[in-house]
Design a protein around this motif. Sequence first.
Motif, PDB file in Angstrom:
ATOM      1  N   VAL A  86       0.875  -1.164   0.000  1.00 47.23           N
ATOM      2  CA  VAL A  86       0.000   0.000   0.000  1.00 47.23           C
ATOM      3  C   VAL A  86       0.914   1.216   0.000  1.00 47.23           C
ATOM      4  O   VAL A  86       2.026   1.174   0.529  1.00 47.23           O
ATOM      5  CB  VAL A  86      -0.959  -0.016   1.215  1.00 47.23           C
ATOM      6  N   ALA A  87       0.471   2.291  -0.628  1.00 43.19           N
ATOM      7  CA  ALA A  87       1.308   3.492  -0.743  1.00 43.19           C
ATOM      8  C   ALA A  87       1.681   4.031   0.638  1.00 43.19           C
ATOM      9  O   ALA A  87       0.846   4.100   1.537  1.00 43.19           O
ATOM     10  CB  ALA A  87       0.583   4.565  -1.539  1.00 43.19           C
ATOM     11  N   ALA A  88       2.937   4.395   0.774  1.00 42.05           N
ATOM     12  CA  ALA A  88       3.456   4.974   2.015  1.00 42.05           C
ATOM     13  C   ALA A  88       4.046   6.343   1.700  1.00 42.05           C
ATOM     14  O   ALA A  88       4.491   6.597   0.584  1.00 42.05           O
ATOM     15  CB  ALA A  88       4.528   4.065   2.615  1.00 42.05           C
ATOM     16  N   ASP A  89       4.056   7.214   2.683  1.00 44.01           N
ATOM     17  CA  ASP A  89       4.702   8.513   2.514  1.00 44.01           C
ATOM     18  C   ASP A  89       6.216   8.303   2.474  1.00 44.01           C
ATOM     19  O   ASP A  89       6.751   7.476   3.219  1.00 44.01           O
ATOM     20  CB  ASP A  89       4.349   9.440   3.680  1.00 44.01           C
ATOM     21  N   PRO A  90       6.935   9.021   1.612  1.00 48.49           N
ATOM     22  CA  PRO A  90       8.386   8.844   1.513  1.00 48.49           C
ATOM     23  C   PRO A  90       9.075   8.976   2.873  1.00 48.49           C
ATOM     24  O   PRO A  90       8.780   9.867   3.652  1.00 48.49           O
ATOM     25  CB  PRO A  90       8.821   9.975   0.575  1.00 48.49           C
ATOM     26  N   ASN A  91       9.947   8.008   3.149  1.00 48.33           N
ATOM     27  CA  ASN A  91      10.787   7.976   4.347  1.00 48.33           C
ATOM     28  C   ASN A  91      10.007   7.896   5.660  1.00 48.33           C
ATOM     29  O   ASN A  91      10.561   8.159   6.718  1.00 48.33           O
ATOM     30  CB  ASN A  91      11.735   9.179   4.379  1.00 48.33           C
ATOM     31  N   ALA A  92       8.745   7.527   5.610  1.00 51.18           N
ATOM     32  CA  ALA A  92       7.942   7.413   6.828  1.00 51.18           C
ATOM     33  C   ALA A  92       8.361   6.177   7.628  1.00 51.18           C
ATOM     34  O   ALA A  92       8.960   5.250   7.090  1.00 51.18           O
ATOM     35  CB  ALA A  92       6.466   7.332   6.474  1.00 51.18           C
ATOM     36  N   LYS A  93       8.056   6.194   8.905  1.00 54.58           N
ATOM     37  CA  LYS A  93       8.340   5.069   9.795  1.00 54.58           C
ATOM     38  C   LYS A  93       7.076   4.781  10.581  1.00 54.58           C
ATOM     39  O   LYS A  93       6.324   5.680  10.909  1.00 54.58           O
ATOM     40  CB  LYS A  93       9.481   5.397  10.731  1.00 54.58           C
ATOM     41  N   ALA A  94       6.851   3.502  10.869  1.00 51.90           N
ATOM     42  CA  ALA A  94       5.642   3.127  11.600  1.00 51.90           C
ATOM     43  C   ALA A  94       5.876   1.794  12.309  1.00 51.90           C
ATOM     44  O   ALA A  94       6.984   1.268  12.335  1.00 51.90           O
ATOM     45  CB  ALA A  94       4.451   3.030  10.643  1.00 51.90           C
ATOM     46  N   VAL A  95       4.797   1.282  12.849  1.00 51.72           N
ATOM     47  CA  VAL A  95       4.809  -0.007  13.527  1.00 51.72           C
ATOM     48  C   VAL A  95       3.738  -0.880  12.882  1.00 51.72           C
ATOM     49  O   VAL A  95       2.622  -0.427  12.657  1.00 51.72           O
ATOM     50  CB  VAL A  95       4.526   0.170  15.038  1.00 51.72           C
ATOM     51  N   LEU A  96       4.106  -2.104  12.574  1.00 53.04           N
ATOM     52  CA  LEU A  96       3.152  -3.090  12.084  1.00 53.04           C
ATOM     53  C   LEU A  96       2.661  -3.852  13.303  1.00 53.04           C
ATOM     54  O   LEU A  96       3.450  -4.513  13.976  1.00 53.04           O
ATOM     55  CB  LEU A  96       3.819  -4.042  11.090  1.00 53.04           C
ATOM     56  N   ALA A  97       1.378  -3.722  13.609  1.00 54.50           N
ATOM     57  CA  ALA A  97       0.792  -4.440  14.741  1.00 54.50           C
ATOM     58  C   ALA A  97       0.215  -5.750  14.236  1.00 54.50           C
ATOM     59  O   ALA A  97      -0.536  -5.771  13.262  1.00 54.50           O
ATOM     60  CB  ALA A  97      -0.295  -3.595  15.395  1.00 54.50           C
ATOM     61  N   LEU A  98       0.601  -6.848  14.879  1.00 58.95           N
ATOM     62  CA  LEU A  98       0.109  -8.174  14.520  1.00 58.95           C
ATOM     63  C   LEU A  98      -0.594  -8.773  15.732  1.00 58.95           C
ATOM     64  O   LEU A  98       0.000  -8.861  16.814  1.00 58.95           O
ATOM     65  CB  LEU A  98       1.264  -9.082  14.097  1.00 58.95           C
ATOM     66  N   ILE A  99      -1.851  -9.179  15.546  1.00 58.51           N
ATOM     67  CA  ILE A  99      -2.632  -9.755  16.636  1.00 58.51           C
ATOM     68  C   ILE A  99      -3.219 -11.066  16.151  1.00 58.51           C
ATOM     69  O   ILE A  99      -3.942 -11.095  15.151  1.00 58.51           O
ATOM     70  CB  ILE A  99      -3.768  -8.807  17.069  1.00 58.51           C
ATOM     71  N   GLY A 100      -2.891 -12.147  16.843  1.00 56.62           N
ATOM     72  CA  GLY A 100      -3.447 -13.442  16.485  1.00 56.62           C
ATOM     73  C   GLY A 100      -2.618 -14.579  17.032  1.00 56.62           C
ATOM     74  O   GLY A 100      -1.496 -14.381  17.509  1.00 56.62           O
ATOM     75  N   ASN A 101      -3.177 -15.778  16.995  1.00 53.95           N
ATOM     76  CA  ASN A 101      -2.496 -16.977  17.472  1.00 53.95           C
ATOM     77  C   ASN A 101      -2.011 -16.838  18.922  1.00 53.95           C
ATOM     78  O   ASN A 101      -0.954 -17.354  19.284  1.00 53.95           O
ATOM     79  CB  ASN A 101      -1.332 -17.356  16.547  1.00 53.95           C
ATOM     80  N   GLY A 102      -2.764 -16.101  19.722  1.00 55.20           N
ATOM     81  CA  GLY A 102      -2.398 -15.929  21.127  1.00 55.20           C
ATOM     82  C   GLY A 102      -1.286 -14.924  21.361  1.00 55.20           C
ATOM     83  O   GLY A 102      -0.714 -14.873  22.442  1.00 55.20           O
TER      84      GLY A 102
END
Length: 180
Positions: A86-102
């Motif tokens: 998915v399109a991201a803003d140039p040089n942006a930083k973030a966190v990928l949150a993963l929820i599942g499998n306990g």
Amino acid sequence: MVRYGCFPFVLCLAACNPPASEDYASRPSVVEERTSPTEPIDSPDTEGAAWAMSETSGRLLYGKPGHAPLLSLACEDGTLVYTRYVAADPNAKAVLALIGNGHVERLWIDAEEDEERWLWRGRLAADDPRLEVLTGPRRVEATVPGAGSVALNASRAPGEFVTACAAELTPPPAPQEDPA
């Protein structure tokens, strides 16, 4: 008497400097004004989406058959590379949150340029225990702020891929025995 002797001197110094707010509006800006980030997108519909191995790149792709992938996993010398398409803003930083499998995990993800467009991409050693969120057989929710939430339908494929990638890590050399 000594305490009060320096008081006039302090008053004279304070009178020389204007307060911080005086003439504030006419001061030049020190940093450029930040433009707003792109508008957040809605979460994609993942009904019918599945994991499949790419025939050409060795990546595990997630998405609806015949459509662009929503997410992928790749292995580079024992490092798991995860990409949210998915399109991201140039040089942006973030966190990928993963929820599942306990599990509830947060992984760093950065905007990286990929063929003249910016996508969200992160890297993590394939044997990192945080990846256990992907190794179970249940559904996982993957969210990047502003990039929507992707429901990763239940599958054993990501777990098998992570395990195979971790196997590529070279073990440390065994200590040599002392011949003495």
